[in-house]
Design a protein around this motif. Sequence first.
Motif, PDB file in Angstrom:
ATOM      1  N   LEU A 206       0.850  -1.193   0.000  1.00 15.96           N
ATOM      2  CA  LEU A 206       0.000   0.000   0.000  1.00 15.96           C
ATOM      3  C   LEU A 206       0.885   1.241   0.000  1.00 15.96           C
ATOM      4  N   PRO A 207       0.537   2.272  -0.760  1.00 16.24           N
ATOM      5  CA  PRO A 207       1.350   3.484  -0.752  1.00 16.24           C
ATOM      6  C   PRO A 207       1.306   4.188   0.603  1.00 16.24           C
ATOM      7  N   ALA A 208       2.468   4.618   1.081  1.00 16.85           N
ATOM      8  CA  ALA A 208       2.565   5.215   2.424  1.00 16.85           C
ATOM      9  C   ALA A 208       1.667   6.445   2.579  1.00 16.85           C
ATOM     10  N   GLY A 209       1.565   7.243   1.519  1.00 16.38           N
ATOM     11  CA  GLY A 209       0.865   8.529   1.652  1.00 16.38           C
ATOM     12  C   GLY A 209      -0.526   8.527   1.058  1.00 16.38           C
ATOM     13  N   ARG A 210      -1.165   7.358   1.028  1.00 20.81           N
ATOM     14  CA  ARG A 210      -2.456   7.273   0.329  1.00 20.81           C
ATOM     15  C   ARG A 210      -3.578   8.011   1.044  1.00 20.81           C
ATOM     16  N   ALA A 211      -3.389   8.342   2.347  1.00 16.71           N
ATOM     17  CA  ALA A 211      -4.498   8.931   3.111  1.00 16.71           C
ATOM     18  C   ALA A 211      -4.240  10.383   3.510  1.00 16.71           C
ATOM     19  N   ARG A 213      -2.803  14.672   2.433  1.00 18.66           N
ATOM     20  CA  ARG A 213      -2.610  15.739   1.442  1.00 18.66           C
ATOM     21  C   ARG A 213      -1.138  16.085   1.365  1.00 18.66           C
ATOM     22  N   PHE A 214      -0.725  16.674   0.279  1.00 19.23           N
ATOM     23  CA  PHE A 214       0.673  17.099   0.123  1.00 19.23           C
ATOM     24  C   PHE A 214       0.721  18.546  -0.377  1.00 19.23           C
ATOM     25  N   ALA A 215       1.826  19.221  -0.091  1.00 14.39           N
ATOM     26  CA  ALA A 215       1.970  20.621  -0.537  1.00 14.39           C
ATOM     27  C   ALA A 215       1.957  20.714  -2.065  1.00 14.39           C
ATOM     28  N   PHE A 216       2.467  19.687  -2.768  1.00 12.73           N
ATOM     29  CA  PHE A 216       2.548  19.791  -4.237  1.00 12.73           C
ATOM     30  C   PHE A 216       1.166  19.938  -4.887  1.00 12.73           C
ATOM     31  N   GLU A 217       0.100  19.578  -4.140  1.00 14.14           N
ATOM     32  CA  GLU A 217      -1.244  19.712  -4.714  1.00 14.14           C
ATOM     33  C   GLU A 217      -1.611  21.179  -4.921  1.00 14.14           C
ATOM     34  N   ASP A 218      -0.832  22.096  -4.302  1.00 13.05           N
ATOM     35  CA  ASP A 218      -1.101  23.528  -4.439  1.00 13.05           C
ATOM     36  C   ASP A 218      -0.076  24.237  -5.323  1.00 13.05           C
ATOM     37  N   LEU A 219       0.745  23.484  -6.042  1.00 12.48           N
ATOM     38  CA  LEU A 219       1.759  24.127  -6.898  1.00 12.48           C
ATOM     39  C   LEU A 219       1.199  24.410  -8.288  1.00 12.48           C
ATOM     40  N   ALA A 220       1.881  25.320  -9.011  1.00 16.45           N
ATOM     41  CA  ALA A 220       1.383  25.754 -10.323  1.00 16.45           C
ATOM     42  C   ALA A 220       1.326  24.603 -11.334  1.00 16.45           C
ATOM     43  N   GLY A 221       2.327  23.712 -11.315  1.00 16.43           N
ATOM     44  CA  GLY A 221       2.368  22.667 -12.342  1.00 16.43           C
ATOM     45  C   GLY A 221       1.539  21.431 -12.020  1.00 16.43           C
ATOM     46  N   PHE A 222       0.790  21.469 -10.918  1.00 21.02           N
ATOM     47  CA  PHE A 222       0.088  20.266 -10.452  1.00 21.02           C
ATOM     48  C   PHE A 222      -1.133  19.946 -11.313  1.00 21.02           C
ATOM     49  N   GLU A 223      -1.232  18.693 -11.762  1.00 23.61           N
ATOM     50  CA  GLU A 223      -2.397  18.245 -12.549  1.00 23.61           C
ATOM     51  C   GLU A 223      -3.146  17.226 -11.719  1.00 23.61           C
ATOM     52  N   SER A 224      -4.347  17.561 -11.292  1.00 23.84           N
ATOM     53  CA  SER A 224      -5.043  16.644 -10.374  1.00 23.84           C
ATOM     54  C   SER A 224      -5.419  15.324 -11.050  1.00 23.84           C
ATOM     55  N   ALA A 225      -5.612  15.327 -12.370  1.00 23.08           N
ATOM     56  CA  ALA A 225      -5.961  14.066 -13.048  1.00 23.08           C
ATOM     57  C   ALA A 225      -4.784  13.086 -12.968  1.00 23.08           C
ATOM     58  N   ASP A 226      -3.554  13.614 -13.168  1.00 23.91           N
ATOM     59  CA  ASP A 226      -2.354  12.764 -13.086  1.00 23.91           C
ATOM     60  C   ASP A 226      -2.225  12.175 -11.679  1.00 23.91           C
ATOM     61  N   TRP A 227      -2.497  13.023 -10.697  1.00 23.16           N
ATOM     62  CA  TRP A 227      -2.363  12.600  -9.294  1.00 23.16           C
ATOM     63  C   TRP A 227      -3.391  11.530  -8.946  1.00 23.16           C
ATOM     64  N   MET A 230      -2.259   8.339 -10.403  1.00 22.19           N
ATOM     65  CA  MET A 230      -1.112   7.775  -9.672  1.00 22.19           C
ATOM     66  C   MET A 230      -1.580   7.114  -8.367  1.00 22.19           C
ATOM     67  N   ARG A 231      -2.557   7.724  -7.715  1.00 17.10           N
ATOM     68  CA  ARG A 231      -3.044   7.170  -6.443  1.00 17.10           C
ATOM     69  C   ARG A 231      -3.876   5.909  -6.651  1.00 17.10           C
ATOM     70  N   ARG A 232      -4.519   5.854  -7.811  1.00 15.99           N
ATOM     71  CA  ARG A 232      -5.381   4.688  -8.093  1.00 15.99           C
ATOM     72  C   ARG A 232      -4.593   3.494  -8.615  1.00 15.99           C
ATOM     73  N   ASN A 233      -3.556   3.802  -9.438  1.00 21.34           N
ATOM     74  CA  ASN A 233      -2.896   2.730 -10.181  1.00 21.34           C
ATOM     75  C   ASN A 233      -1.785   2.050  -9.406  1.00 21.34           C
TER      76      ASN A 233
END
Length: 364
Positions: A206-211, A213-227, A230-233
């Motif tokens: 199981l991914p360590a950070g699956r539950a 939030r991270f700071a990168f979710e608020d960065l300019a280059g962040f694409e929520s679809a990619d994220w 990544m969390r699903r796959n």
Amino acid sequence: MEIFLQGTPGLEDILAEEARSLSFSGVQSVAGGVICQGDLAEAMRANLWLRCAGRVLIRIAEFRAMHLAQLDKRARKLDWASILRPDRAWRVEATCRKSKIYHQRAAAERIEGAISAALGITPNPEALIVVKLRIEDDLCTLSLDTSGESLHKRGAKEFIGKAPMKETLAAAFLRACGYHGGMPVVDPMCGSGTFLLEAAEIAARLPAGRARRFAFEDLAGFESADWSAMRRNFSSREAEAVQFYGFDRDQGAITGARANAERAGVAEWTSFACQPLSALEPPTKQKGLVILNPPYGARIGNRKLLFGLYGAIGAVMRERFTGWQFGMVTSDEGLAKATGLTWSEVSRPVAFGGLTVKLYQSAL
Ligand SMILES: C[S@@+](CC[C@H](N)C(=O)[O-])C[C@H]1O[C@@H](n2cnc3c(N)ncnc32)[C@H](O)[C@@H]1O
């Protein structure tokens, strides 16, 4: 882009080994962490998967500056709008060492001025997004903390207990014991259950950070679809039966550890029972790993009484756990000796909770 995986001093090589096992590229141990190469997507993957890293930083610029005006000029040349969003709070932290620019606050103000001019908002001391400036030997390195809250906060553990092991340290000590899933793990003094939760999640892949939030979710280059992808796959694997056994003489700890395992989604594979060390027997025929951090003097309890407890740990292990592997974390060499066990390996000292601890390993 260079990615810096901040680790625990003394355990950098274990973090490097973990990063290699997850196929990060250009992995190299340095003091305090590990350097690897990649883009923002790789930094996101590092945050999601690495268990032994405390933070993931990406390097955004490196240049020489001998005085503040030079620092200011270079900082204003950076394309801040491609890095930070004007609608998200940010702040700057600066450190200076052996450099002509020695005033940390003044150096931070230059970076803050450059970012404010580019984005039209002023820094916020409470912000999760942190731009880090390090000046060493006149070399300025600007990095962005993509993690936010330290990565040992996995997001599922609400019950903390008396003197909990840090998740990142627990994962590193499990790895140092050669644990990668696939064998039972017993913690006879499990407290909030940190070793067992980490071990069960590793086994279940199981991914360590699956539950969280991270700071990168608020960065300019962040694409929520990619994220989201990544969390699903990821392909988790199910343990066939209970493999992770926690005991503690404190009923409150057992109730809390069980609730933590529920929240982490590993309750099916874990078993917790209120039981003193003296009653411990191997809970399965398959031999595995016993790992624990017993109380140690400066944190809990009286050192003299603890000699008896460590002696009992050694006796129970020698007499009932032949063929198992054993790992114990303690700050006190004298107490480790009181077990009477022979150590196959003793780790480098690691700072933890205001003390220095070591991992003592033995093949029983
Ligand atoms: C340092 S804490 C362990 C913390 C744990 N690793 C965690 O991450 O929360 C030590 C634990 O040992 C337990 N303990 C102390 N003496 C014990 C004994 N004789 N038998 C069983 N548990 C004991 C305490 O109740 C406490 O929860």
